[in-house]
Enzyme design. Structure first.
Site, PDB file in Angstrom:
ATOM      1  N   LYS A  87       0.791  -1.248   0.000  1.00 24.73           N
ATOM      2  CA  LYS A  87       0.000   0.000   0.000  1.00 24.73           C
ATOM      3  C   LYS A  87       0.815   1.286   0.000  1.00 24.73           C
ATOM      4  O   LYS A  87       0.261   2.366   0.218  1.00 24.73           O
ATOM      5  CB  LYS A  87      -0.961  -0.005   1.187  1.00 24.73           C
ATOM      6  CG  LYS A  87      -0.239  -0.108   2.524  1.00 24.73           C
ATOM      7  CD  LYS A  87      -1.176   0.121   3.680  1.00 24.73           C
ATOM      8  CE  LYS A  87      -0.417   0.206   4.978  1.00 24.73           C
ATOM      9  NZ  LYS A  87      -1.219   0.487   6.139  1.00 24.73           N
ATOM     10  N   SER A 127      -9.984   1.975  -2.566  1.00 24.24           N
ATOM     11  CA  SER A 127      -9.457   3.258  -2.100  1.00 24.24           C
ATOM     12  C   SER A 127     -10.039   4.414  -2.907  1.00 24.24           C
ATOM     13  O   SER A 127     -10.325   4.269  -4.103  1.00 24.24           O
ATOM     14  CB  SER A 127      -7.942   3.232  -2.275  1.00 24.24           C
ATOM     15  OG  SER A 127      -7.421   4.528  -2.155  1.00 24.24           O
ATOM     16  N   TYR A 152       0.200   1.573  -7.273  1.00 22.62           N
ATOM     17  CA  TYR A 152      -0.605   1.080  -6.141  1.00 22.62           C
ATOM     18  C   TYR A 152      -2.084   1.377  -6.392  1.00 22.62           C
ATOM     19  O   TYR A 152      -2.939   0.497  -6.311  1.00 22.62           O
ATOM     20  CB  TYR A 152      -0.168   1.739  -4.817  1.00 22.62           C
ATOM     21  CG  TYR A 152      -1.271   1.800  -3.809  1.00 22.62           C
ATOM     22  CD1 TYR A 152      -1.657   0.659  -3.123  1.00 22.62           C
ATOM     23  CD2 TYR A 152      -1.991   2.987  -3.583  1.00 22.62           C
ATOM     24  CE1 TYR A 152      -2.722   0.694  -2.231  1.00 22.62           C
ATOM     25  CE2 TYR A 152      -3.044   3.031  -2.705  1.00 22.62           C
ATOM     26  CZ  TYR A 152      -3.412   1.886  -2.027  1.00 22.62           C
ATOM     27  OH  TYR A 152      -4.478   1.924  -1.166  1.00 22.62           O
ATOM     28  N   LYS A 156      -5.830  -1.042  -7.362  1.00 25.90           N
ATOM     29  CA  LYS A 156      -7.188  -0.984  -6.791  1.00 25.90           C
ATOM     30  C   LYS A 156      -8.217  -0.848  -7.915  1.00 25.90           C
ATOM     31  O   LYS A 156      -9.265  -1.480  -7.904  1.00 25.90           O
ATOM     32  CB  LYS A 156      -7.315   0.184  -5.809  1.00 25.90           C
ATOM     33  CG  LYS A 156      -6.411   0.070  -4.588  1.00 25.90           C
ATOM     34  CD  LYS A 156      -6.796  -1.101  -3.711  1.00 25.90           C
ATOM     35  CE  LYS A 156      -5.885  -1.268  -2.511  1.00 25.90           C
ATOM     36  NZ  LYS A 156      -6.114  -2.533  -1.794  1.00 25.90           N
ATOM     37  N   ASN A 202       2.370   8.084   5.611  1.00 28.84           N
ATOM     38  CA  ASN A 202       1.107   8.792   5.822  1.00 28.84           C
ATOM     39  C   ASN A 202       1.218   9.838   6.933  1.00 28.84           C
ATOM     40  O   ASN A 202       2.080   9.747   7.803  1.00 28.84           O
ATOM     41  CB  ASN A 202      -0.016   7.803   6.145  1.00 28.84           C
ATOM     42  CG  ASN A 202      -0.253   6.849   4.979  1.00 28.84           C
ATOM     43  OD1 ASN A 202      -0.046   5.656   5.104  1.00 28.84           O
ATOM     44  ND2 ASN A 202      -0.637   7.389   3.849  1.00 28.84           N
ATOM     45  N   GLY A 300       2.140  13.924  -7.124  1.00 25.65           N
ATOM     46  CA  GLY A 300       0.991  13.008  -7.144  1.00 25.65           C
ATOM     47  C   GLY A 300      -0.094  13.341  -6.128  1.00 25.65           C
ATOM     48  O   GLY A 300      -1.165  12.754  -6.164  1.00 25.65           O
TER      49      GLY A 300
HETATM   50  N1  UFG Z   1       1.383  14.811   4.254  1.00 25.70           N
HETATM   51  C1  UFG Z   1       2.343  15.704   4.697  1.00 25.70           C
HETATM   52  N2  UFG Z   1       3.464  15.218   5.296  1.00 25.70           N
HETATM   53  C2  UFG Z   1       3.669  13.887   5.481  1.00 25.70           C
HETATM   54  C3  UFG Z   1       2.679  12.971   5.033  1.00 25.70           C
HETATM   55  C4  UFG Z   1       1.558  13.470   4.414  1.00 25.70           C
HETATM   56  O1  UFG Z   1       2.203  16.925   4.530  1.00 25.70           O
HETATM   57  O2  UFG Z   1       4.712  13.503   6.019  1.00 25.70           O
HETATM   58  C5  UFG Z   1       0.173  15.338   3.618  1.00 25.70           C
HETATM   59  C6  UFG Z   1       0.032  14.899   2.187  1.00 25.70           C
HETATM   60  O3  UFG Z   1       0.691  15.793   1.337  1.00 25.70           O
HETATM   61  C7  UFG Z   1      -1.492  14.897   2.022  1.00 25.70           C
HETATM   62  C8  UFG Z   1      -2.018  14.578   3.412  1.00 25.70           C
HETATM   63  O4  UFG Z   1      -0.935  14.821   4.309  1.00 25.70           O
HETATM   64  O5  UFG Z   1      -1.903  16.167   1.694  1.00 25.70           O
HETATM   65  C9  UFG Z   1      -2.441  13.138   3.563  1.00 25.70           C
HETATM   66  O6  UFG Z   1      -1.397  12.310   3.128  1.00 25.70           O
HETATM   67  P1  UFG Z   1      -1.361  10.747   3.413  1.00 25.70           P
HETATM   68  O7  UFG Z   1      -0.083  10.220   2.841  1.00 25.70           O
HETATM   69  O8  UFG Z   1      -1.644  10.459   4.835  1.00 25.70           O
HETATM   70  O9  UFG Z   1      -2.610  10.210   2.596  1.00 25.70           O
HETATM   71  P2  UFG Z   1      -2.962  10.359   1.043  1.00 25.70           P
HETATM   72  O10 UFG Z   1      -4.228  11.112   0.972  1.00 25.70           O
HETATM   73  O11 UFG Z   1      -1.829  10.818   0.241  1.00 25.70           O
HETATM   74  O12 UFG Z   1      -3.151   8.820   0.653  1.00 25.70           O
HETATM   75  C10 UFG Z   1      -4.165   8.045   1.233  1.00 25.70           C
HETATM   76  C11 UFG Z   1      -3.743   6.611   1.343  1.00 25.70           C
HETATM   77  C12 UFG Z   1      -3.536   5.996   0.000  1.00 25.70           C
HETATM   78  C13 UFG Z   1      -4.704   6.216  -0.866  1.00 25.70           C
HETATM   79  C14 UFG Z   1      -5.107   7.655  -0.886  1.00 25.70           C
HETATM   80  C15 UFG Z   1      -6.427   7.777  -1.545  1.00 25.70           C
HETATM   81  O13 UFG Z   1      -2.539   6.496   2.075  1.00 25.70           O
HETATM   82  O14 UFG Z   1      -3.377   4.615   0.185  1.00 25.70           O
HETATM   83  O15 UFG Z   1      -5.266   8.161   0.436  1.00 25.70           O
HETATM   84  O16 UFG Z   1      -6.756   9.059  -1.733  1.00 25.70           O
HETATM   85  F1  UFG Z   1      -4.416   5.832  -2.126  1.00 25.70           F
END
Ligand code: UFG
Length: 342
Positions: A87, A127, A152, A156, A202, A300
């Site tokens: 993931k 997702s 990834y 899905k 995350n 992304g």
């Molecule tokens: N973020 C930060 N700093 C970090 C980590 C994340 O600023 O260290 C921000 C990201 O830029 C984003 C937000 O926090 O704006 C959330 O990021 P996450 O990585 O927690 O989650 P995402 O929305 O990128 O991804 C999640 C899941 C994926 C899935 C996606 C679907 O982790 O598996 O949602 O939208 F594909």
């Protein structure tokens, strides 16, 4: 006799919370997990909460022969809930074949052998990433599915297409695909939560590890988005609410309430929070100050994602019970417990 449910990836984050929910609702659970991104200790944690230790099968679902024999052994199961998958978005960009091989071969093997054994109910961990960068918000299940940015995410999307094709055959398969938004939080006991391998990708585990002193500084990826404070907006959902939605989906399948052989539901809260709002809420809830800095955008990342949850509320008879402060407080309680375990 209790109804038996096979849970793949049941030692992982969302899987383990769902196992707790299933056991608490009098199901017998068999976990299949290769422990590639999880820990056998989770079985002890589940036992501590529920008083029941689920059966455990340590196999790699890419292995055709082993998967076949495990489904033969457990052919009295009434449903499969399939969480087991890689993931990490960035890793999938670097290693696309590893992701396609793992996430798709295991899915194909499970479906083939569960159908062979007459286990016709299937719940899939999908997702919100299948919506790509949506033009319309909040996102309903009618929003167009787009090619996800990462391999990834694409696994899905392809998995849902495989299900779509399969239910049209004479397989008798009844499937529900659940599109998660951003799961965070931990079990209220503090005994179960997210345990990322290595550096978290995350936001929430990165925040709690920074506050715990494991990471030096949180990087906020960009503050020049077209949002309330410039940082991206997400729909964070408590993992316990998410686990409960799986139980509701299972009951819908077992009660034969489905209107279509493949149903798809968004699982979110309907509320969007920016990264800075999450940080502020964390600081307030935990009475700590977080070391963070704004850096450039992460490639992304989508600007805004939040769900319309009407369909899940109506058809699954499910609604989120936990607000953002409870999500954050439970994540922190888990992180603190982990520290005390060391
Ligand atoms: N973020 C930060 N700093 C970090 C980590 C994340 O600023 O260290 C921000 C990201 O830029 C984003 C937000 O926090 O704006 C959330 O990021 P996450 O990585 O927690 O989650 P995402 O929305 O990128 O991804 C999640 C899941 C994926 C899935 C996606 C679907 O982790 O598996 O949602 O939208 F594909």
């Amino acid at each position: 006799m209790l109804q038996k449910i096979i849970v793949t990836g049941g030692c992982g984050y969302i899987g383990s919370h769902t196992v707790v929910e299933l056991i608490s609702n009098n199901f017998e659970v068999v976990i299949i997990d290769d422990l590639s991104n999880s820990n056998k200790k989770t079985l002890e944690r589940i036992t501590k909460i529920t008083g029941v230790c689920p059966s455990f099968e340590h196999i790699d679902l890419k292995d055709i022969e082993k998967t076949k024999s495990i489904f033969k052994k457990h052919n009295d199961a009434v449903a499969v809930i399939h969480f087991a998958a890689f993931k990490a978005v960035a890793e999938s960009v670097k290693e696309p074949l590893m992701y396609y091989r793992n996430n798709l071969l295991s899915l194909i093997n499970i479906l083939e052998f569960q159908i062979e054994e007459g286990i016709t109910n299937f719940i899939f961990s999908s997702s919100a990433t299948v919506y790509g960068a949506p033009e319309k918000l909040p996102i309903t299940e009618k929003n167009e599915v787009q090619r996800p940015f990462s391999p990834y995410g694409n696994t899905k999307k392809i998995a849902e297409e495989i299900l779509e094709d399969l239910v049209k055959t004479s397989s008798n398969l009844s499937a529900i695909s659940l599109r998660y938004f951003n799961p965070i939080g931990a079990h209220e006991s503090g005994f179960l939560g997210e345990l990322p391998n290595g550096i978290p990708n995350n936001l929430m585990p990165y925040i709690t590890q920074t506050a715990a002193g494991i990471r030096e500084e949180l990087h906020v990826f960009g503050n020049d988005y077209d949002t309330k404070d410039g940082t991206p907006v997400r729909d964070y959902i408590h993992v316990v609410d998410l686990a409960e939605a799986h139980l509701k989906a299972l009951q819908r399948l077992l009660n034969k309430e489905q209107e279509k052989p493949l149903e798809i539901y968004n699982l979110g809260t309907g509320n969007g929070y920016s990264v800075l709002e999450i940080i502020k809420s964390f600081e307030k809830t935990t009475n700590t100050s977080l070391n963070y800095k704004i850096v450039k955008r992460r490639p992304g990342d989508v600007e805004k994602l939040y769900a319309d949850t009407t369909l899940a509320e109506e058809k699954l008879n499910w609604k989120c019970k936990h607000g953002i402060d409870e999500m954050i407080a439970s994540s922190w309680k888990w992180e603190e417990n982990l520290k005390n375990e060391q």
